[in-house]
Design a protein around this motif. Structure first.
Motif, PDB file in Angstrom:
ATOM      1  N   GLY A   6     -22.017 -17.853  -3.654  1.00  0.00           N
ATOM      2  CA  GLY A   6     -21.399 -19.171  -3.648  1.00  0.00           C
ATOM      3  C   GLY A   6     -22.357 -20.310  -3.395  1.00  0.00           C
ATOM      4  N   ALA A   7     -23.686 -20.024  -3.250  1.00  0.00           N
ATOM      5  CA  ALA A   7     -24.659 -21.084  -3.018  1.00  0.00           C
ATOM      6  C   ALA A   7     -24.692 -22.030  -4.214  1.00  0.00           C
ATOM      7  CB  ALA A   7     -26.039 -20.483  -2.784  1.00  0.00           C
ATOM      8  N   THR A   8     -24.796 -23.325  -3.922  1.00  0.00           N
ATOM      9  CA  THR A   8     -24.859 -24.321  -4.997  1.00  0.00           C
ATOM     10  C   THR A   8     -26.205 -24.222  -5.699  1.00  0.00           C
ATOM     11  OG1 THR A   8     -23.429 -25.818  -3.772  1.00  0.00           O
ATOM     12  CG2 THR A   8     -24.753 -26.774  -5.541  1.00  0.00           C
ATOM     13  N   PRO A   9     -26.222 -24.114  -7.024  1.00  0.00           N
ATOM     14  CA  PRO A   9     -27.499 -24.023  -7.742  1.00  0.00           C
ATOM     15  C   PRO A   9     -28.353 -25.271  -7.534  1.00  0.00           C
ATOM     16  CG  PRO A   9     -25.672 -23.370  -9.162  1.00  0.00           C
ATOM     17  CD  PRO A   9     -25.064 -23.984  -7.934  1.00  0.00           C
ATOM     18  N   LEU A  63     -38.618 -34.519 -18.812  1.00  0.00           N
ATOM     19  CA  LEU A  63     -39.556 -35.103 -19.756  1.00  0.00           C
ATOM     20  C   LEU A  63     -38.844 -35.636 -20.989  1.00  0.00           C
ATOM     21  CD1 LEU A  63     -42.320 -32.352 -19.549  1.00  0.00           C
ATOM     22  CD2 LEU A  63     -42.376 -34.628 -18.501  1.00  0.00           C
ATOM     23  N   ASP A  64     -37.605 -35.201 -21.188  1.00  0.00           N
ATOM     24  CA  ASP A  64     -36.781 -35.650 -22.306  1.00  0.00           C
ATOM     25  C   ASP A  64     -35.331 -35.692 -21.831  1.00  0.00           C
ATOM     26  OD1 ASP A  64     -36.124 -36.507 -24.806  1.00  0.00           O
ATOM     27  OD2 ASP A  64     -36.644 -34.644 -25.841  1.00  0.00           O
ATOM     28  N   THR A  65     -34.538 -36.529 -22.464  1.00  0.00           N
ATOM     29  CA  THR A  65     -33.136 -36.657 -22.071  1.00  0.00           C
ATOM     30  C   THR A  65     -32.251 -35.945 -23.092  1.00  0.00           C
ATOM     31  OG1 THR A  65     -33.008 -38.772 -23.230  1.00  0.00           O
ATOM     32  CG2 THR A  65     -33.456 -38.835 -20.876  1.00  0.00           C
ATOM     33  N   PRO A  66     -31.218 -35.242 -22.647  1.00  0.00           N
ATOM     34  CA  PRO A  66     -30.310 -34.579 -23.591  1.00  0.00           C
ATOM     35  C   PRO A  66     -29.491 -35.585 -24.379  1.00  0.00           C
ATOM     36  CG  PRO A  66     -29.503 -34.381 -21.336  1.00  0.00           C
ATOM     37  CD  PRO A  66     -30.849 -35.004 -21.242  1.00  0.00           C
ATOM     38  N   SER A  67     -29.026 -35.157 -25.531  1.00  0.00           N
ATOM     39  CA  SER A  67     -28.141 -36.014 -26.331  1.00  0.00           C
ATOM     40  C   SER A  67     -26.745 -36.060 -25.743  1.00  0.00           C
ATOM     41  CB  SER A  67     -28.091 -35.501 -27.775  1.00  0.00           C
ATOM     42  OG  SER A  67     -29.376 -35.516 -28.356  1.00  0.00           O
ATOM     43  N   SER A  68     -26.315 -34.966 -25.144  1.00  0.00           N
ATOM     44  CA  SER A  68     -25.019 -34.917 -24.470  1.00  0.00           C
ATOM     45  C   SER A  68     -25.042 -33.779 -23.459  1.00  0.00           C
ATOM     46  CB  SER A  68     -23.876 -34.711 -25.472  1.00  0.00           C
ATOM     47  OG  SER A  68     -23.985 -33.445 -26.108  1.00  0.00           O
ATOM     48  N   GLY A  69     -24.045 -33.768 -22.590  1.00  0.00           N
ATOM     49  CA  GLY A  69     -23.950 -32.740 -21.573  1.00  0.00           C
ATOM     50  C   GLY A  69     -24.325 -33.262 -20.203  1.00  0.00           C
ATOM     51  N   GLN A  70     -24.251 -32.383 -19.216  1.00  0.00           N
ATOM     52  CA  GLN A  70     -24.510 -32.756 -17.833  1.00  0.00           C
ATOM     53  C   GLN A  70     -25.688 -31.960 -17.280  1.00  0.00           C
ATOM     54  OE1 GLN A  70     -20.696 -31.878 -16.007  1.00  0.00           O
ATOM     55  NE2 GLN A  70     -20.033 -34.006 -16.223  1.00  0.00           N
ATOM     56  N   TYR A  71     -26.564 -32.668 -16.535  1.00  0.00           N
ATOM     57  CA  TYR A  71     -27.678 -32.043 -15.843  1.00  0.00           C
ATOM     58  C   TYR A  71     -27.599 -32.486 -14.386  1.00  0.00           C
ATOM     59  CZ  TYR A  71     -32.586 -30.934 -14.603  1.00  0.00           C
ATOM     60  OH  TYR A  71     -33.715 -30.450 -14.009  1.00  0.00           O
ATOM     61  N   LEU A  72     -27.291 -31.524 -13.500  1.00  0.00           N
ATOM     62  CA  LEU A  72     -27.241 -31.811 -12.077  1.00  0.00           C
ATOM     63  C   LEU A  72     -28.449 -31.185 -11.389  1.00  0.00           C
ATOM     64  CD1 LEU A  72     -24.118 -31.811 -13.053  1.00  0.00           C
ATOM     65  CD2 LEU A  72     -23.642 -31.666 -10.602  1.00  0.00           C
ATOM     66  N   PHE A  73     -29.173 -32.011 -10.648  1.00  0.00           N
ATOM     67  CA  PHE A  73     -30.284 -31.534  -9.826  1.00  0.00           C
ATOM     68  C   PHE A  73     -29.954 -31.842  -8.373  1.00  0.00           C
ATOM     69  CE2 PHE A  73     -34.336 -32.096  -7.588  1.00  0.00           C
ATOM     70  CZ  PHE A  73     -34.912 -30.865  -7.838  1.00  0.00           C
ATOM     71  N   GLN A  74     -29.852 -30.806  -7.566  1.00  0.00           N
ATOM     72  CA  GLN A  74     -29.398 -30.939  -6.183  1.00  0.00           C
ATOM     73  C   GLN A  74     -28.078 -31.713  -6.113  1.00  0.00           C
ATOM     74  OE1 GLN A  74     -32.670 -32.602  -3.882  1.00  0.00           O
ATOM     75  NE2 GLN A  74     -33.653 -30.604  -3.717  1.00  0.00           N
ATOM     76  N   GLY A  75     -27.217 -31.449  -7.105  1.00  0.00           N
ATOM     77  CA  GLY A  75     -25.894 -32.049  -7.132  1.00  0.00           C
ATOM     78  C   GLY A  75     -25.830 -33.451  -7.701  1.00  0.00           C
ATOM     79  N   VAL A  76     -26.971 -34.018  -8.113  1.00  0.00           N
ATOM     80  CA  VAL A  76     -27.022 -35.387  -8.639  1.00  0.00           C
ATOM     81  C   VAL A  76     -27.095 -35.337 -10.161  1.00  0.00           C
ATOM     82  CG1 VAL A  76     -28.351 -37.523  -8.710  1.00  0.00           C
ATOM     83  CG2 VAL A  76     -28.143 -36.263  -6.560  1.00  0.00           C
ATOM     84  N   HIS A  77     -26.307 -36.159 -10.815  1.00  0.00           N
ATOM     85  CA  HIS A  77     -26.300 -36.227 -12.282  1.00  0.00           C
ATOM     86  C   HIS A  77     -27.539 -36.990 -12.759  1.00  0.00           C
ATOM     87  CE1 HIS A  77     -22.345 -34.568 -13.529  1.00  0.00           C
ATOM     88  NE2 HIS A  77     -22.011 -34.872 -12.288  1.00  0.00           N
ATOM     89  N   VAL A  78     -28.609 -36.263 -13.045  1.00  0.00           N
ATOM     90  CA  VAL A  78     -29.841 -36.941 -13.437  1.00  0.00           C
ATOM     91  C   VAL A  78     -29.823 -37.392 -14.899  1.00  0.00           C
ATOM     92  CG1 VAL A  78     -31.237 -35.778 -11.701  1.00  0.00           C
ATOM     93  CG2 VAL A  78     -30.979 -34.736 -13.940  1.00  0.00           C
ATOM     94  N   GLU A  79     -28.897 -36.861 -15.683  1.00  0.00           N
ATOM     95  CA  GLU A  79     -28.863 -37.277 -17.093  1.00  0.00           C
ATOM     96  C   GLU A  79     -28.476 -38.737 -17.249  1.00  0.00           C
ATOM     97  OE1 GLU A  79     -24.572 -36.516 -16.399  1.00  0.00           O
ATOM     98  OE2 GLU A  79     -26.409 -35.498 -15.800  1.00  0.00           O
TER      99      GLU A  79
END
Length: 249
Positions: A6-9, A63-79
């Motif tokens: 159950g650890a948060t990725p 280094l690049d941004t996605p065209s769509s979708g979600q990227y969470l780093f330590q729970g923050v939406h970096v996209e």
């Protein structure tokens, strides 16, 4: 390194796509990638040419941004961050190692390793101390004042790794880190990455096409046609044979 149930990725990708170009010439390199990376994992990202693995690595490293979708780093939406905000996250949490070393040719190993600290505004005395520690950690104590031309390929890559870890990143991204090295030097670099992961707890994400190098990872993720085709633990993970990484000749 295992993670509690159950650890948060550390990293979460959800439905990540990447499209290059527009209209009839558009090419979709990523077609909806879902991927979780936990703190302390060593993940080898594999796949044939054009599979999307390098595009995914660029997205993972901001280094690049996605065209769509979600990227969470330590729970923050970096996209959704601005370019400057992404750069600050990248400098603070990520280290990078490339196939071509990317060292400044006329600059000493010490100065090459100090470079990320210069960008971060660290004072000179602290930069020297941190760079010396990083070089010692990769087995290059005593080589601080040598330029890349005075070092072997394996030593140059270890300088590049020292530069990547000198900022104490949460994640080390390695793109074909052994691609320009012979078998012996490749094994030395992989043993070093293994130790950084197992002994220091650095999360390692590595793109490689070499099964022998991927064997050092704790998890294997294979891309095919822009999606994750297979994602499984590495039950037969390789381990270093020597007590420590030996100095390259």
């Amino acid at each position: 390194m295992s993670n509690p149930p159950g650890a948060t990725p550390l990293i979460q990708l959800r439905g990540i796509t990447k499209v290059y170009g527009e209209g009839a010439t558009a090419f979709q390199a990523l077609k909806g990638v879902d991927l979780d990376i936990h703190q302390g994992e060593f993940v080898a990202i594999m796949g044939p040419s054009g599979s999307g693995k390098s595009t995914a690595m660029n997205a993972l490293g901001l280094l690049d941004t996605p065209s769509s979708g979600q990227y969470l780093f330590q729970g923050v939406h970096v996209e959704s961050l601005s370019r400057d905000e992404r750069a600050r996250v990248r400098r603070r949490y990520f280290g990078f190692v490339f196939q071509g070393f990317n060292l400044l040719a006329r600059t000493s190993a010490q100065e090459n390793v100090e470079l990320p600290l210069v960008y971060r505004g660290e004072p000179a005395a602290k930069r020297r101390q941190m760079a010396a520690g990083a070089l010692e950690a990769v087995g290059l104590k005593g080589w601080e004042h040598h330029t890349p031309g005075e070092l072997s390929g394996g030593q140059q890559q270890r300088v590049a790794i020292a530069r990547a870890i000198v900022t104490e990143p949460a994640v080390l991204l390695a793109d074909e880190p052994t691609g320009n090295l012979d078998t012996k030097r490749s094994e030395e670099i992989m043993e070093l990455l293994w130790r950084l992961n197992v002994e220091q707890g650095i999360t390692v994400l590595m793109v490689t096409h070499e099964p022998d190098m991927a064997a050092y990872a704790s998890r294997l993720v294979r891309f095919v046609d822009g999606v994750v085709a297979n994602d499984a633990p590495n039950a037969n993970r390789a381990r270093p044979q020597a007590p420590a990484v030996q100095e390259a000749d």
